[in-house]
Motif scaffolding. Structure first.
Motif, short mmCIF file in Angstrom:
data_model
loop_
_atom_site.label_atom_id
_atom_site.label_comp_id
_atom_site.label_asym_id
_atom_site.label_seq_id
_atom_site.Cartn_x
_atom_site.Cartn_y
_atom_site.Cartn_z
N ARG A 1 81.35 -8.35 -6.24
CA ARG A 1 80.46 -7.41 -7.32
C ARG A 1 79.13 -6.93 -6.82
O ARG A 1 78.56 -5.73 -7.30
N GLY B 1 72.96 -14.56 -7.87
CA GLY B 1 73.28 -12.34 -6.29
C GLY B 1 72.20 -11.67 -7.01
O GLY B 1 72.81 -10.70 -7.17
N GLN C 1 80.75 -13.24 -4.56
CA GLN C 1 79.88 -12.65 -4.63
C GLN C 1 79.96 -11.04 -3.89
O GLN C 1 79.82 -10.28 -4.44
N ARG D 1 72.93 -13.59 -15.47
CA ARG D 1 73.79 -14.50 -15.03
C ARG D 1 72.65 -15.98 -14.99
O ARG D 1 72.05 -16.01 -14.60
N ARG E 1 74.65 -5.90 -13.81
CA ARG E 1 74.72 -7.36 -14.25
C ARG E 1 75.99 -8.07 -12.37
O ARG E 1 76.65 -7.57 -12.30
N GLY E 2 75.64 -8.81 -12.34
CA GLY E 2 76.05 -9.66 -11.50
C GLY E 2 75.20 -10.41 -10.71
O GLY E 2 76.13 -10.52 -9.33
#
Lengths: 313, 164
Positions: free
Chosen positions: A45, B71, A42, B164, B37-38
């Motif tokens: 990201r 996330g 994570q 996600r 995204r993410g």
């Protein structure tokens, strides 16, 4: 030349593994709390996303809002380059002396504290003052505990201390050495804003220390601040594990020892990180006014370590 | 608590988060920024809510629904945020703070109106202190219906953003 190559490799490896270390620590905590967790990747990201965002800067803020994150990042990268993580080789021009490393840490600390003051918000100033109080208590202990480890070896160069401890196991398991490592663990947790001194995942502005100084940063400024403070965690945690388990570091550029060193560092760092995260589940953040007591306790340990090292040496 | 007792509790309880449901269908007619995204950081703005929606948001980020696995994370500053989760009817006093919060959020950003009050003023429509629904004041990208909305629905909205 060997030294330069190895130090560049060390910077690359440490920077690449740092988000993974943070991700593993968060994941361990999530699992122990019964949650699923975002996965250990994570933080990569998060950083990628932050770099893609617009760096919004508050009206009336100064150049510090741009400069301080870069100062923190560069100082952290320098610390990563100097601390023996993958290699005990050094660049001759820059001594990886204990005092150089501690001053570099302080440069990053001061940059973040000034950043907290820059936007003129209440929480930023409060965070800065708390941050400086902790820094003032932590730095002497870091100096004292590594000094205790340097006495039997007779040098304050970190890589030589690690090499000397690695070649002679009798130097690792001494009363002075053990006390110094325990003191170092406490101050590393304080310096990197972990429990019980600061809560890295808090949302309450009143209890924040590190986070409250970053409240005005966005986009890539925030990304540099996050990466910079994570790199400090890698460097300091890596220093502690390499002082406690001084084996597996590379001293030349042959592929096998280098691969071994990278693997050893990854395993040591990730296991140490997981242990810290697991221990944090059992801890609550201590009241701010109790923090000096905790850090004074670790200073006493470091002081005893110095005394023991002199008496034993 | 005694650490040993806590350790026993942790090993006995194990994972109590609900199993991960399938990802929601993309909302028709809504294009969400790909940069998010993410990883989605959420700043919650209460513009005059009764705190029902807040309890459900708290549940969505709690251990059972565990929005963090997709996330998403709650943050303390709009400067860190990608999503503004706005709850409640917008009262006259909250118009300015809402506009300022939106302005303080770096682009690309997504504004989610959570709950019936935020979507269409709900039961407070026409009350004297109400300036309007969230979409009357700022551009809303996603709405989550319900009074209060279910944590699953809040999480679905966040998953649409994080993909996600």
């Amino acid at each position: 030349m060997t030294g330069v190559l190895l130090v560049i490799l060390q910077i690359i490896v440490a920077t690449a593994i740092t988000p993974l270390l943070v991700g593993v620590m968060r994941q361990v905590r999530a699992r122990m709390e019964g949650r699923v967790g975002p996965g250990p990747l994570q933080p990569y990201r998060d950083v990628r996303k932050l770099l893609a965002k617009e760096p919004l800067r508050a009206e009336g803020s100064s150049v510090l809002l741009v400069a301080a994150p870069l100062v923190l990042l560069v100082s952290s990268l320098l610390v990563v380059a100097l601390v023996p993580l993958v290699t005990t080789a050094t660049v001759i021009a820059v001594p990886n002396d204990l005092f150089v490393v501690v001053s570099l840490l302080l440069v990053g600390t001061v940059a973040v504290a000034l950043l907290g003051l820059d936007a003129g918000t209440a929480f930023g100033g409060m965070g800065s003052s708390r941050h400086m109080m902790i820094a003032a208590l932590v730095e002497p202990t870091v100096l004292m505990s590594v000094y205790a480890l340097s006495i039997p070896i007779g040098t304050s160069t970190l890589s030589r201390i690690v090499v000397a401890r690695g070649t002679d196991i009798g130097r690792v398991v001494t009363p002075g050495g053990l006390l110094a490592v325990v003191a170092l663990v406490v101050v590393v947790l304080a310096e990197t804003g972990r429990l019980p001194v600061d809560n890295p995942s808090t949302h309450l502005e009143l209890t924040m220390i590190h986070e409250s100084m970053l409240l005005e940063s966005a986009g890539r400024d925030l990304a540099w601040l996050e990466v910079g403070s994570w790199l400090r965690l890698t460097a300091l945690l890596g220093l502690v594990v390499n002082l406690a388990l001084p084996w597996g570091l590379a001293s030349d550029v042959r592929p096998l020892p280098v691969l071994l060193a990278v693997g050893a560092l990854s395993v040591k760092l990730l296991v140490a990180g997981a242990l810290v995260a697991a221990a944090e589940v059992f801890m609550a953040k201590v009241r701010l006014f109790k923090v000096p007591e905790l850090l004074a306790g670790s200073f006493v340990l470091a002081f005893l370590a110095v005394t023991a090292s002199y008496l034993a040496g | 608590m005694n650490p040993l007792r806590l350790l026993r509790l942790i090993t006995r309880t194990g994972r109590f988060a609900e199993p991960t449901p399938p990802a929601p269908e993309p909302a028709p007619g809504v294009t969400l920024p790909r940069a998010l995204r993410g990883s989605v950081q959420v700043r919650h703005v209460d513009c005059g809510s009764c705190n029902g929606c807040e309890i459900e948001i708290g549940a969505a980020f709690g251990g059972v629904y565990d929005a963090e696995r997709y996330g998403a994370r709650l943050v303390a500053s709009p400067r860190h945020a990608d999503v503004l989760a706005v709850t409640g009817v917008v009262t006259h006093n909250m118009v300015e703070p809402l506009l300022r919060t939106v302005e303080a959020t770096p682009r690309p950003r997504v504004i989610v109106a959570i709950g019936d009050c935020a979507s269409d003023c709900g039961m407070f429509a026409g009350a004297y202190g109400v300036a309007g629904a969230v979409s009357d004041i700022v551009d809303v990208d996603l709405t989550v219906p319900g009074c209060p909305p279910r944590p699953d629905d809040i999480i679905d909205a966040l998953r649409r953003v994080s993909g996600r």
